[in-house]
Design a protein around this motif. Structure first.
Motif, PDB file in Angstrom:
ATOM      1  N   VAL A 104       9.823   2.604  -3.895  1.00  0.00           N
ATOM      2  CA  VAL A 104       9.297   2.080  -2.507  1.00  0.00           C
ATOM      3  C   VAL A 104       9.135   0.949  -1.899  1.00  0.00           C
ATOM      4  CG1 VAL A 104       6.713   0.994  -2.153  1.00  0.00           C
ATOM      5  CG2 VAL A 104       7.237   2.857  -4.511  1.00  0.00           C
ATOM      6  N   VAL A 105       9.255   0.528  -0.747  1.00  0.00           N
ATOM      7  CA  VAL A 105       9.786  -0.549   0.075  1.00  0.00           C
ATOM      8  C   VAL A 105       8.598  -1.267   0.337  1.00  0.00           C
ATOM      9  CG1 VAL A 105      11.245  -1.931   1.497  1.00  0.00           C
ATOM     10  CG2 VAL A 105      12.091  -0.067  -0.344  1.00  0.00           C
ATOM     11  N   ARG A 106       8.653  -2.729   0.618  1.00  0.00           N
ATOM     12  CA  ARG A 106       7.341  -3.193   0.768  1.00  0.00           C
ATOM     13  C   ARG A 106       7.667  -3.841   2.487  1.00  0.00           C
ATOM     14  NH1 ARG A 106       3.535  -7.854  -1.339  1.00  0.00           N
ATOM     15  NH2 ARG A 106       1.386  -7.089  -1.534  1.00  0.00           N
ATOM     16  N   ASP A 107       6.519  -3.350   3.601  1.00  0.00           N
ATOM     17  CA  ASP A 107       6.842  -3.480   4.992  1.00  0.00           C
ATOM     18  C   ASP A 107       6.610  -5.452   5.053  1.00  0.00           C
ATOM     19  OD1 ASP A 107       6.418  -4.475   7.372  1.00  0.00           O
ATOM     20  OD2 ASP A 107       5.177  -2.440   7.900  1.00  0.00           O
TER      21      ASP A 107
ATOM     22  N   GLU B  26       1.387  -2.739   3.843  1.00  0.00           N
ATOM     23  CA  GLU B  26       2.037  -1.205   3.289  1.00  0.00           C
ATOM     24  C   GLU B  26       3.574  -1.208   3.045  1.00  0.00           C
ATOM     25  OE1 GLU B  26       0.272   1.260   5.430  1.00  0.00           O
ATOM     26  OE2 GLU B  26      -1.528  -0.401   5.852  1.00  0.00           O
ATOM     27  N   TYR B  27       3.927   0.017   2.893  1.00  0.00           N
ATOM     28  CA  TYR B  27       5.055   0.705   1.904  1.00  0.00           C
ATOM     29  C   TYR B  27       5.842   1.803   2.816  1.00  0.00           C
ATOM     30  CZ  TYR B  27       1.870   2.561  -1.182  1.00  0.00           C
ATOM     31  OH  TYR B  27       1.438   3.674  -1.423  1.00  0.00           O
TER      32      TYR B  27
ATOM     33  N   ILE C  71       8.258   9.367   2.877  1.00  0.00           N
ATOM     34  CA  ILE C  71       6.215   8.871   3.163  1.00  0.00           C
ATOM     35  C   ILE C  71       5.826   7.482   3.014  1.00  0.00           C
ATOM     36  CG2 ILE C  71       4.669   9.624   0.680  1.00  0.00           C
ATOM     37  CD1 ILE C  71       3.048  10.694   2.314  1.00  0.00           C
ATOM     38  N   ASP C  72       5.195   6.789   4.650  1.00  0.00           N
ATOM     39  CA  ASP C  72       4.882   5.434   4.498  1.00  0.00           C
ATOM     40  C   ASP C  72       3.430   5.772   3.783  1.00  0.00           C
ATOM     41  OD1 ASP C  72       3.268   6.177   6.217  1.00  0.00           O
ATOM     42  OD2 ASP C  72       3.938   5.314   7.894  1.00  0.00           O
ATOM     43  N   ARG C  73       2.605   4.566   3.393  1.00  0.00           N
ATOM     44  CA  ARG C  73       1.113   4.480   2.602  1.00  0.00           C
ATOM     45  C   ARG C  73       0.081   4.911   3.102  1.00  0.00           C
ATOM     46  NH1 ARG C  73      -2.821   0.046   2.212  1.00  0.00           N
ATOM     47  NH2 ARG C  73      -4.005   0.645   0.047  1.00  0.00           N
ATOM     48  N   ASN C  74       0.588   5.187   4.915  1.00  0.00           N
ATOM     49  CA  ASN C  74      -0.528   5.371   5.809  1.00  0.00           C
ATOM     50  C   ASN C  74      -0.919   7.393   5.652  1.00  0.00           C
ATOM     51  OD1 ASN C  74      -1.696   3.100   6.775  1.00  0.00           O
ATOM     52  ND2 ASN C  74      -0.299   3.197   8.476  1.00  0.00           N
ATOM     53  N   ASN C  75       0.736   7.562   5.827  1.00  0.00           N
ATOM     54  CA  ASN C  75       0.283   8.996   5.122  1.00  0.00           C
ATOM     55  C   ASN C  75      -0.464   9.557   4.001  1.00  0.00           C
ATOM     56  OD1 ASN C  75       0.533  10.399   8.569  1.00  0.00           O
ATOM     57  ND2 ASN C  75       2.959   9.463   8.345  1.00  0.00           N
ATOM     58  N   LEU C  76       0.210   8.373   3.711  1.00  0.00           N
ATOM     59  CA  LEU C  76      -0.073   9.212   0.831  1.00  0.00           C
ATOM     60  C   LEU C  76      -1.551   8.751   1.158  1.00  0.00           C
ATOM     61  CD1 LEU C  76       2.218   6.896  -0.722  1.00  0.00           C
ATOM     62  CD2 LEU C  76       2.175   9.863  -1.110  1.00  0.00           C
TER      63      LEU C  76
END
Length: 293
Positions: free
Chosen positions: A153-156, A162-163, A178-183
């Protein structure tokens, strides 16, 4: 602009891809999210981590704002963040006055070690598991479950809320990005704190009180403050380390020990820790596949 029509075969292919992503992500998230409320289970209803981590009890998510979720919680908590004695909490009033909820005051992340590597044994609905976590400040995480699943996991930098997550399934030899929005679109609502600290913010009404070690519990690996987090039909005792900003132990009144940190290393994290080893794996980009859905 003319409407675009998708043929049934094409639509079925999209649904199939989505199903694959959901299966892979759900397995990873559930492996990391099957623990009690305050822990972090992210399953669709909520890693709540799988709450203690993507792990044991699944918390139902709702549209309730977290600052209001603690309204009416009441109770007395030990404010470890301020080094004070017991503080009477009046739900929303206390939250508004301090800018933090009772949960955030009891379990702060400020002052955490710049690097942390720890191992955990926990019990999920499907039995015992092991979890290994590397926490690189507030920027990167790696979480390895049972030597079978890894999540990176890499933070924005531009938006700390977001990550990006990469899930590596070693048994199925599949890597999914996958990013957090799509999770969230897939039903997983874990924030950075949930993933990094092993506790998920409770959703809905809860009670948080200063407590003590439960009878019969083993000794934690280090010093901690004990809290009792009551929600729904269960109460979890949480042994929170102010030094590591981590729950060293979580105990359910119903099932006993569900989470225990067994080793902690505060030294520098080796550079190759965040290198992925997925040569020859099938690589899925869930972000691209879900774009425009």
């Amino acid at each position: 602009m003319p409407k675009l029509f998708v043929s049934k075969p094409a639509a079925h292919a999209v649904y199939a891809v989505r199903a694959v992503h959901r299966a892979v992500i759900n397995k990873q998230v559930d492996a990391h999210a099957r623990l009690p409320m305050g822990m972090g289970r992210v399953a669709c209803a909520v890693l709540a981590t799988s709450a203690l981590w993507l792990g044991v009890a699944q918390a139902a998510t709702s549209s309730v704002d977290r600052s209001d979720a603690s309204a009416g919680a009441g109770g007395t908590i030990q404010s470890a963040a301020h080094g004070a004695g017991p503080v009477k909490v009046a739900g929303k009033v206390a939250t508004q006055a301090s800018g933090k909820s009772p949960f955030d005051r009891a379990f702060p992340f400020e002052g955490e070690p710049p690097a942390l590597h720890y191992r955990v044994s926990y019990v999920g609905a499907d039995g015992p598991h092991t979890l290994e976590v590397w926490r690189d400040g507030q920027s990167r995480l790696r979480r390895r479950t049972d030597d079978a699943l890894d999540s990176y996991v890499v933070r924005d930098d531009q938006d700390p809320g977001e990550y990006q997550m990469v899930v590596v399934d070693y048994r199925k030899r599949i890597t999914t990005r996958i990013d957090r929005n799509n999770l969230i679109r897939l039903g997983h609502f874990s924030g950075w704190f949930d993933l990094a600290h092993g506790l998920r913010h409770p959703v809905g009404d809860y009670r948080l009180n200063a407590s003590h070690a439960p009878e019969g519990a083993p000794a934690p690996i280090g010093a901690c403050h004990w809290y009792a987090l009551a929600q729904s039909a269960d109460t979890h005792r949480i042994c929170w380390s102010d030094h590591d900003r981590l729950p060293l132990m979580i105990w359910s009144e119903h099932t006993g020990l569900v989470w225990r940190v067994t080793a902690v290393d505060r030294g520098p994290i080796p550079h190759d820790t965040f290198e992925m080893h997925d040569a020859g794996f099938v690589r899925n980009d869930a972000n691209s596949d879900m774009e425009g859905d």
